[in-house]
Write a protein that holds these residues in place. Structure first.
Motif, PDB file in Angstrom:
ATOM      1  N   VAL A  18      47.348  40.965  25.244  1.00  0.00           N
ATOM      2  CA  VAL A  18      47.240  42.217  24.570  1.00  0.00           C
ATOM      3  C   VAL A  18      48.872  42.543  23.846  1.00  0.00           C
ATOM      4  O   VAL A  18      49.406  42.550  24.731  1.00  0.00           O
ATOM      5  N   LEU A  19      48.820  43.195  22.651  1.00  0.00           N
ATOM      6  CA  LEU A  19      50.120  43.706  22.147  1.00  0.00           C
ATOM      7  C   LEU A  19      50.065  45.317  22.329  1.00  0.00           C
ATOM      8  O   LEU A  19      48.907  45.620  21.669  1.00  0.00           O
ATOM      9  N   VAL A  20      50.886  45.800  23.042  1.00  0.00           N
ATOM     10  CA  VAL A  20      51.113  47.172  23.015  1.00  0.00           C
ATOM     11  C   VAL A  20      52.299  47.680  22.546  1.00  0.00           C
ATOM     12  O   VAL A  20      53.287  47.211  23.175  1.00  0.00           O
ATOM     13  N   ASP A  21      52.458  48.244  21.401  1.00  0.00           N
ATOM     14  CA  ASP A  21      53.509  48.437  20.594  1.00  0.00           C
ATOM     15  C   ASP A  21      54.227  47.416  20.452  1.00  0.00           C
ATOM     16  O   ASP A  21      53.578  46.279  19.633  1.00  0.00           O
ATOM     17  N   GLU A  22      55.476  47.103  20.931  1.00  0.00           N
ATOM     18  CA  GLU A  22      56.153  45.624  20.563  1.00  0.00           C
ATOM     19  C   GLU A  22      56.139  44.825  21.880  1.00  0.00           C
ATOM     20  O   GLU A  22      56.531  43.833  21.819  1.00  0.00           O
ATOM     21  N   ALA A  23      55.175  45.290  22.897  1.00  0.00           N
ATOM     22  CA  ALA A  23      55.271  44.018  24.074  1.00  0.00           C
ATOM     23  C   ALA A  23      54.000  43.600  24.360  1.00  0.00           C
ATOM     24  O   ALA A  23      53.058  44.394  24.206  1.00  0.00           O
ATOM     25  N   GLY A  24      54.132  42.349  24.623  1.00  0.00           N
ATOM     26  CA  GLY A  24      53.020  41.511  24.754  1.00  0.00           C
ATOM     27  C   GLY A  24      52.698  41.645  26.443  1.00  0.00           C
ATOM     28  O   GLY A  24      53.656  41.841  27.311  1.00  0.00           O
ATOM     29  N   ILE A  25      51.614  41.922  26.746  1.00  0.00           N
ATOM     30  CA  ILE A  25      50.743  41.666  28.176  1.00  0.00           C
ATOM     31  C   ILE A  25      50.012  40.581  28.562  1.00  0.00           C
ATOM     32  O   ILE A  25      48.997  40.518  27.764  1.00  0.00           O
ATOM     33  N   LEU A  26      50.404  39.600  29.199  1.00  0.00           N
ATOM     34  CA  LEU A  26      49.681  38.550  29.534  1.00  0.00           C
ATOM     35  C   LEU A  26      48.761  38.923  30.732  1.00  0.00           C
ATOM     36  O   LEU A  26      49.271  39.078  31.858  1.00  0.00           O
ATOM     37  N   ILE A  27      47.703  38.532  30.599  1.00  0.00           N
ATOM     38  CA  ILE A  27      46.665  39.016  31.652  1.00  0.00           C
ATOM     39  C   ILE A  27      45.791  37.477  32.169  1.00  0.00           C
ATOM     40  O   ILE A  27      45.317  37.132  31.460  1.00  0.00           O
ATOM     41  N   ARG A  28      46.292  37.325  33.271  1.00  0.00           N
ATOM     42  CA  ARG A  28      45.785  36.086  33.986  1.00  0.00           C
ATOM     43  C   ARG A  28      44.901  36.352  35.258  1.00  0.00           C
ATOM     44  O   ARG A  28      44.825  37.513  35.824  1.00  0.00           O
ATOM     45  N   GLY A  29      43.906  35.303  35.525  1.00  0.00           N
ATOM     46  CA  GLY A  29      43.164  35.422  36.536  1.00  0.00           C
ATOM     47  C   GLY A  29      41.888  34.420  36.434  1.00  0.00           C
ATOM     48  O   GLY A  29      41.701  33.929  35.639  1.00  0.00           O
ATOM     49  N   PRO A  30      41.168  34.094  37.565  1.00  0.00           N
ATOM     50  CA  PRO A  30      40.112  33.535  37.484  1.00  0.00           C
ATOM     51  C   PRO A  30      38.959  33.816  36.602  1.00  0.00           C
ATOM     52  O   PRO A  30      39.034  35.069  36.246  1.00  0.00           O
ATOM     53  N   SER A  31      37.905  33.004  36.147  1.00  0.00           N
ATOM     54  CA  SER A  31      36.919  33.325  35.508  1.00  0.00           C
ATOM     55  C   SER A  31      36.027  34.387  36.098  1.00  0.00           C
ATOM     56  O   SER A  31      35.887  34.228  37.450  1.00  0.00           O
ATOM     57  N   GLY A  32      35.612  35.626  35.402  1.00  0.00           N
ATOM     58  CA  GLY A  32      35.030  36.824  36.019  1.00  0.00           C
ATOM     59  C   GLY A  32      36.004  37.676  36.594  1.00  0.00           C
ATOM     60  O   GLY A  32      35.334  38.732  37.003  1.00  0.00           O
ATOM     61  N   ALA A  33      37.063  37.448  36.547  1.00  0.00           N
ATOM     62  CA  ALA A  33      38.179  38.495  37.348  1.00  0.00           C
ATOM     63  C   ALA A  33      38.252  39.686  36.549  1.00  0.00           C
ATOM     64  O   ALA A  33      38.768  40.865  37.252  1.00  0.00           O
ATOM     65  N   GLY A  34      37.688  39.908  35.063  1.00  0.00           N
ATOM     66  CA  GLY A  34      37.772  41.092  34.448  1.00  0.00           C
ATOM     67  C   GLY A  34      39.156  41.098  33.614  1.00  0.00           C
ATOM     68  O   GLY A  34      39.448  41.975  33.135  1.00  0.00           O
ATOM     69  N   LYS A  35      39.439  39.939  33.140  1.00  0.00           N
ATOM     70  CA  LYS A  35      40.710  40.028  32.116  1.00  0.00           C
ATOM     71  C   LYS A  35      40.299  40.609  30.963  1.00  0.00           C
ATOM     72  O   LYS A  35      40.785  41.507  30.393  1.00  0.00           O
ATOM     73  N   SER A  36      39.022  40.221  30.359  1.00  0.00           N
ATOM     74  CA  SER A  36      38.781  40.826  28.943  1.00  0.00           C
ATOM     75  C   SER A  36      38.463  42.223  29.178  1.00  0.00           C
ATOM     76  O   SER A  36      38.865  42.981  28.154  1.00  0.00           O
ATOM     77  N   ARG A  37      37.813  42.646  30.088  1.00  0.00           N
ATOM     78  CA  ARG A  37      37.552  43.884  30.455  1.00  0.00           C
ATOM     79  C   ARG A  37      38.752  44.965  30.330  1.00  0.00           C
ATOM     80  O   ARG A  37      39.043  45.856  30.029  1.00  0.00           O
ATOM     81  N   LEU A  38      39.880  44.278  31.150  1.00  0.00           N
ATOM     82  CA  LEU A  38      41.127  44.823  31.164  1.00  0.00           C
ATOM     83  C   LEU A  38      41.939  45.143  29.680  1.00  0.00           C
ATOM     84  O   LEU A  38      42.439  46.156  29.391  1.00  0.00           O
TER      85      LEU A  38
END
Length: 163
Positions: A18-38
């Motif tokens: 996700v890009l927030v302002d000018e900062a990318g936030i890389l969200i890692r985790g196993p399948s079903g961990a809630g990455k898309s929801r986060l």
């Protein structure tokens, strides 16, 4: 330029960005961990406070080190797509790339209450980045924590400009 001078192709990893302002936030985790929801909660939380926020990639990210920074792009086949649990794959507005400023690792277990200092950074594609470990059970609360943490990372030297 010889064949050995060519940059390595980007690696594809199981993560969202996700890009927030000018900062990318890389969200890692196993399948079903809630990455898309986060990712959705981060975008909603940032936009609710008047900040720019947009999805870069969901589920898979192409990562490459570039001039000492980690750049993330979506794989072409997934660009503009987001998985919404219970609905399926939907089209959404996305950004074409982001420079990662923070890595968030979604975990099934609650992270340590006081993490070791060595646990606060992670290396991705040879680039060392700040990292936080979260349990993605309540994505709204987690998003608020991540956005607050991002604010501290984005302005580490702001005090030098005001002294």
């Amino acid at each position: 330029m010889t064949g050995t001078d060519a940059p390595a192709p980007p690696a594809t990893i199981h993560a969202g960005c996700v890009l927030v302002d000018e900062a990318g936030i890389l969200i890692r985790g196993p399948s079903g961990a809630g990455k898309s929801r986060l990712a959705q909660a981060l975008i909603a939380g940032a936009q609710a406070s008047g900040r720019f926020a947009r999805l870069v990639s969901d589920d898979r990210c192409c990562v490459r080190a570039c001039n000492g920074r980690l750049v993330v792009r979506p794989p072409a086949v997934l660009a503009g797509l987001l998985e919404v649990r219970g609905i399926g794959i939907v089209r959404t507005e996305t950004e074409g790339a982001a420079v990662v400023r923070l890595v968030v690792d979604c975990e099934a277990e609650l992270p340590e209450r006081y993490p070791q200092s060595t646990d606060r950074t992670v290396t991705v594609a040879g680039i060392s980045l700040p990292r936080i470990r979260v349990s993605c059970g309540d994505s709204s609360t987690t998003a608020a924590v991540v956005l607050g943490m991002l604010g501290r990372i984005e302005r580490p030297m702001l005090h030098l400009l005001t002294e």
